[in-house]
Design an enzyme around this catalytic site. Structure first.
Site, PDB file in Angstrom:
ATOM      1  CD  GLU B 199    -112.836 -60.599  13.853  1.00  0.00           C
ATOM      2  OE1 GLU B 199    -113.963 -60.889  14.309  1.00  0.00           O
ATOM      3  OE2 GLU B 199    -112.086 -61.434  13.342  1.00  0.00           O
ATOM      4  CD  GLU B 202    -109.545 -56.934  18.299  1.00  0.00           C
ATOM      5  OE1 GLU B 202    -110.744 -57.211  18.164  1.00  0.00           O
ATOM      6  OE2 GLU B 202    -108.743 -57.630  18.937  1.00  0.00           O
ATOM      7  CB  CYS B 221    -117.077 -65.786  13.998  1.00  0.00           C
ATOM      8  SG  CYS B 221    -116.782 -64.089  13.558  1.00  0.00           S
ATOM      9  CB  SER B 241    -110.733 -60.612  17.104  1.00  0.00           C
ATOM     10  OG  SER B 241    -111.724 -59.620  17.239  1.00  0.00           O
ATOM     11  CE  LYS B 280    -122.064 -69.220  16.600  1.00  0.00           C
ATOM     12  NZ  LYS B 280    -121.314 -67.987  16.891  1.00  0.00           N
ATOM     13  CD  GLU B 283    -120.593 -67.642  20.866  1.00  0.00           C
ATOM     14  OE1 GLU B 283    -121.514 -67.887  20.069  1.00  0.00           O
ATOM     15  OE2 GLU B 283    -119.604 -66.956  20.551  1.00  0.00           O
ATOM     16  CD  GLU B 288    -117.331 -65.497  28.972  1.00  0.00           C
ATOM     17  OE1 GLU B 288    -117.592 -66.071  30.052  1.00  0.00           O
ATOM     18  OE2 GLU B 288    -116.727 -66.074  28.038  1.00  0.00           O
ATOM     19  CB  CYS B 440    -121.278 -71.731   9.532  1.00  0.00           C
ATOM     20  SG  CYS B 440    -120.285 -70.650  10.549  1.00  0.00           S
TER      21      CYS B 440
END
Ligand code: SF4
Ligand code: SF4
Ligand code: SF4
Ligand code: SF4
Lengths: 261, 521
Positions: B199, B202, B221, B241, B280, B283, B288, B440
């Site tokens: 990241e 990037e 994230c 990102s 999560k 996710e 993908e 988190c």
């Protein structure tokens, strides 16, 4: 003046608060095998579920949309169930609700046959089964409060008030917004109901019966039942006997059904 | 919709409370003797809670909708008392419910953050349980079961065992996982450091114009935040990102790099993660997220197989009768087990930003940042929106913003939109977003140490993470993580290489068509 509820189906988000409120207020059991929310095949009215929210996926504007429809007794203006009941276990009140008195019920289940909306259910799982259906929280309504389900909806689906007022509101809402189906369900069905619905998808696609005439069904049942007072007493005795017989038979029938499930 | 209800004969909850409270005894007696002449139904709300002097049950407010197919959260109707606390979390804290027009289109909008599980006073809303899956995998001798632990669980798990809020239990957590039978215990801190490399590179590429993508760059994230952006700000997805979250990077590496190094068939690996987060769970099943499987021609293999929240892990430990507080510390396994202080602060709001700035400084100047940059106080703490401006030699002032809790995200996102619309240069270069208040450490899968969640608990957990960064970890810079340097040497070659793009980067989905967003912020 009779109270009613206007249900705007376009606003329902399917949270099920109304179904839980019904259970809490009426002290009814949650049953694993009888969900109160879900597609029409799985969320069904039952003796334990006086109201359910059914999920529908509907083709609309070249795509699919989700809609949720809360179902319960519609509390007819001129209820066929009450007319069919010679024991007067079902009574329409001035305030609007059609309520059920268990101590008067002989268990004949004529009301179940009479209701055009297929609402009253039988407590198959009880030792002394009774008929069971939404009471429109008549004890609340009498105090000027909205039914339990109506008072908890976080999405503004319901309006509670005088039926005639609600009908006017409903008509003005659908007149101002062409995306609504230009009909108020419950205005005329079976002679009119206390619960009124508006929707942006055709009612039949949401599992509402649209083949019901506008003449109150009680007109027919009155004719059919006009001799009942004479035979009521003897019928009462016979029925009480039959009651236990049928109960047993039905328990067995239900066990059969359970095996298939 | 599933009702995990009691046996049919059991006394209903309300009935029980009624008897317990001694209320309505006459009614109960009448019901038992069957001589009541009342109509059916309508005996009232639960006593105590709802039988207040007023006839209007003000405490009954309805609840959020939950799709029965929601991969993250589920609700037990039997426990719900319609108190509306979940609405409080979803609508006011997260600005999700109520921020779309009705009628709904074809989705029950939810970003899977699980904040509602933290607010629900009765525990009616919980995470979707993955513990069964994990116990099953652990019992299967043919599977190599690996586990990773997120930065934030190590400062919260202890609370489930009566330890004070913020207790650091990193070593005990590893020991507990080994005792549960995991074949390898890895640290998500490792991929947090890797995330910084990807990241950060990037960001540098965007700043220098080498990468034709707009500034500011958004961190990616927090999967709840990502889905929120996909729903409500899909026009800004270009800013996100492309780096995957640390959890998904670890998943992809375990079934590719690690499998290769160890000579294990990726199909025999079962990959678990211990997360402070319910999103999560959502996710890991995004279609993908199967990069490692795709590489070997088995797209049905997902990179991460099960996600266990901090609360679920506590349950597993309790179920196995492990005395957590008595465990002695153990170490993460090597290859994917090293982490730095920069990585551990990923667990709190502002941490990703601070870690990224440390390494971006290095990537640009080839020098380690000055000490002042190792304690970037303006981006620390529980404030919902924080800003800072730093001087990076050769670049000039770099402006950053940090926000946590999605209602705060809206403020920043609306600013970005306004800048774009007015044609102004962007107000920021880099923005960190975290879905949950505090980041988190306040995640939807964390112990319910206070109800509703309180800042004092969040602060205790946050303080512990900064203490670990400053005092307990030997290294504080992601680009100094030796195992990370090794993986670049042995596998990826360099950040944003072709292979890194394939395994460590992702694409986003425009979910704007599933709702008509309201602009209430
Ligand atoms: S809907 Fe059926 S049960 Fe309800 S009042 Fe009408 S006839 Fe009776
Ligand atoms: S409470 Fe309201 S929004 Fe929720 S399911 Fe019932 S009618 Fe729909
Ligand atoms: S917070 Fe929990 S108990 Fe309260 S309404 Fe929501 S689901 Fe029900
Ligand atoms: S998980 Fe988050 S977005 Fe989903 S209902 Fe709960 S609070 Fe709302």
């Amino acid at each position: 003046m009779a109270k009613g509820v206007l249900v705007d189906l376009t606003k329902c988000i399917g949270c099920g608060s109304c179904t839980v409120a019904c259970k809490l207020w009426n002290d009814m059991k949650f049953q694993d095998n009888e969900p109160t929310m879900g597609p029409v095949e799985i969320a069904k009215l039952s003796a334990n579920n006086w109201t359910v929210v059914q999920y529908y996926e509907i083709a609309k504007d070249d795509g699919k949309v989700w809609r949720f429809a809360k179902k319960q007794c519609l509390h007819c203006q001129d209820p066929a169930c009450a007319s069919a009941c010679f024991a007067k276990a079902l009574q329409k009140t001035e305030a609007g609700p059609v309520i059920y008195y268990p101590h008067l019920c002989v268990g004949c289940r004529y009301c179940m046959i009479a209701c055009p909306f297929n609402i009253p259910k039988y407590e198959w799982d009880k030792t002394f089964p009774l008929v069971s259906k939404c009471q429109m929280c008549s004890t609340k309504v009498e105090k000027g409060e909205a039914p339990a389900c109506v008072s908890v909806c976080p999405a503004g689906v319901f309006q509670y008030g005088e039926r005639e007022e609600l009908l006017k509101n409903a008509k003005s809402i659908i007149a101002q917004n062409s995306s609504y189906v230009q009909e108020v369900y419950g205005e005329k069905q079976a002679g009119g109901t206390s619960w009124l619905y508006i929707s942006d998808v055709p009612f039949e696609q949401l599992g509402f019966r649209t083949d019901i005439g506008t003449i109150p069904l009680s007109t027919y049942s009155h004719n059919f039942l006009k001799y009942t007072p004479v035979v009521a007493v003897s019928w009462g005795i016979i029925l009480t006997g039959l009651y236990h017989y049928t109960k047993r038979r039905n328990t067995i029938a239900k066990e059969d059904k359970n095996v298939k499930l | 919709m599933e009702n995990r209800s009691a046996k049919p004969q059991s006394l209903s909850r309300r009935g029980f409370l009624k008897v317990l409270g001694g209320a309505g005894l006459a009614g109960v007696a009448a019901t038992i003797t069957g001589c009541s002449t009342d109509q059916a139904g309508g005996k009232g709300w639960m006593p105590q809670q709802y039988q207040v002097a007023s006839s209007w049950p003000v405490q009954v407010r309805g609840r959020v909708p939950i799709d029965p197919a929601n991969p993250s959260i589920t609700r037990d109707d039997k426990k719900c008392i319609l108190c509306g606390q979940c609405i409080e979390a979803c609508e006011r804290v997260q600005t999700v419910m109520g921020y779309y027009e009705l009628p709904i289109k074809d989705d029950i909008v939810c970003v899977n953050c699980g904040q509602c599980t933290l607010w629900c006073p009765t525990g009616a809303i919980t995470e979707v349980d993955h513990t069964e899956r994990v116990f099953k995998a652990l019992a299967d001798p043919n599977l190599h079961v690996v586990v990773q632990t997120a930065p934030a669980t190590r400062v919260a798990l202890g609370e489930e065992f009566g330890m004070p809020a913020g207790s650091v239990v990193e070593g005990k957590q590893v020991a507990a996982l080994k005792a549960l039978g995991f074949d390898a215990v890895f640290d998500t801190n490792f991929t947090a450091d890797l995330t910084i490399m990807e990241e950060g590179s990037e960001l540098v590429a965007r700043v220098t114009g080498e990468l034709k993508k707009p500034l500011p760059q958004f961190t990616s994230c927090s999967p709840g935040w990502v889905k929120f952006c996909e729903y409500y700000y899909p026009d800004l997805l270009e800013h996100m990102s492309s780096a995957k979250s640390p959890q998904q990077m670890m998943g992809a590496i375990v079934k590719s790099y690690y499998a290769k190094q160890k000579g294990i068939d990726p199909q025999k690996i079962f990959s678990v993660s211990i997360m402070p987060c319910t999103a999560k769970k959502y996710e890991c099943q995004r279609p993908e997220m199967n990069s490692a499987g795709k590489m070997i021609g088995k797209p049905e293999i997902m990179d991460v197989d099960a996600v266990i929240t901090t609360r679920e892990l506590a349950n597993m430990i309790k179920q196995k009768g492990i005395d957590f507080t008595q465990l002695s510390d153990e170490q993460y396994d090597s290859m994917l087990g090293e982490g730095t202080g920069a990585a551990v602060i990923f667990g709190t709001t502002g941490g990703v930003m601070e870690a990224a700035v440390r390494s971006a400084y290095f990537l640009i100047t080839k020098q380690n940042p000055p000490d002042a940059l190792l304690s970037l106080t303006p981006v620390r703490g529980l404030n919902g929106v924080k800003e800072a401006s730093l001087e990076i030699p050769g670049v000039g002032p770099v402006k950053v913003a940090v926000c946590s809790g999605l209602s705060n995200a809206r403020k920043i996102l609306d600013q970005v939109r306004a800048d774009l619309k007015a044609g102004n240069p962007p107000s920021y270069h880099f923005i960190e977003f975290m879905s949950c208040p505090g980041g988190c450490i306040g995640g939807g899968g964390q112990p319910r140490t206070s109800l509703p969640p309180s800042d004092s608990v969040r602060q205790a957990r946050l303080d512990s993470l900064y203490t670990m960064d400053a005092k307990m970890y030997k290294k504080r810079l992601s680009h100094e993580n030796q195992e990370v340097l090794d993986i670049y040497k042995n596998f990826f070659e360099h950040p944003m290489s072709h292979l890194a793009e394939e395994l460590l980067h992702t694409v986003y989905t425009d979910r704007g068509k599933h709702l008509t967003a309201k602009n209430k912020a």
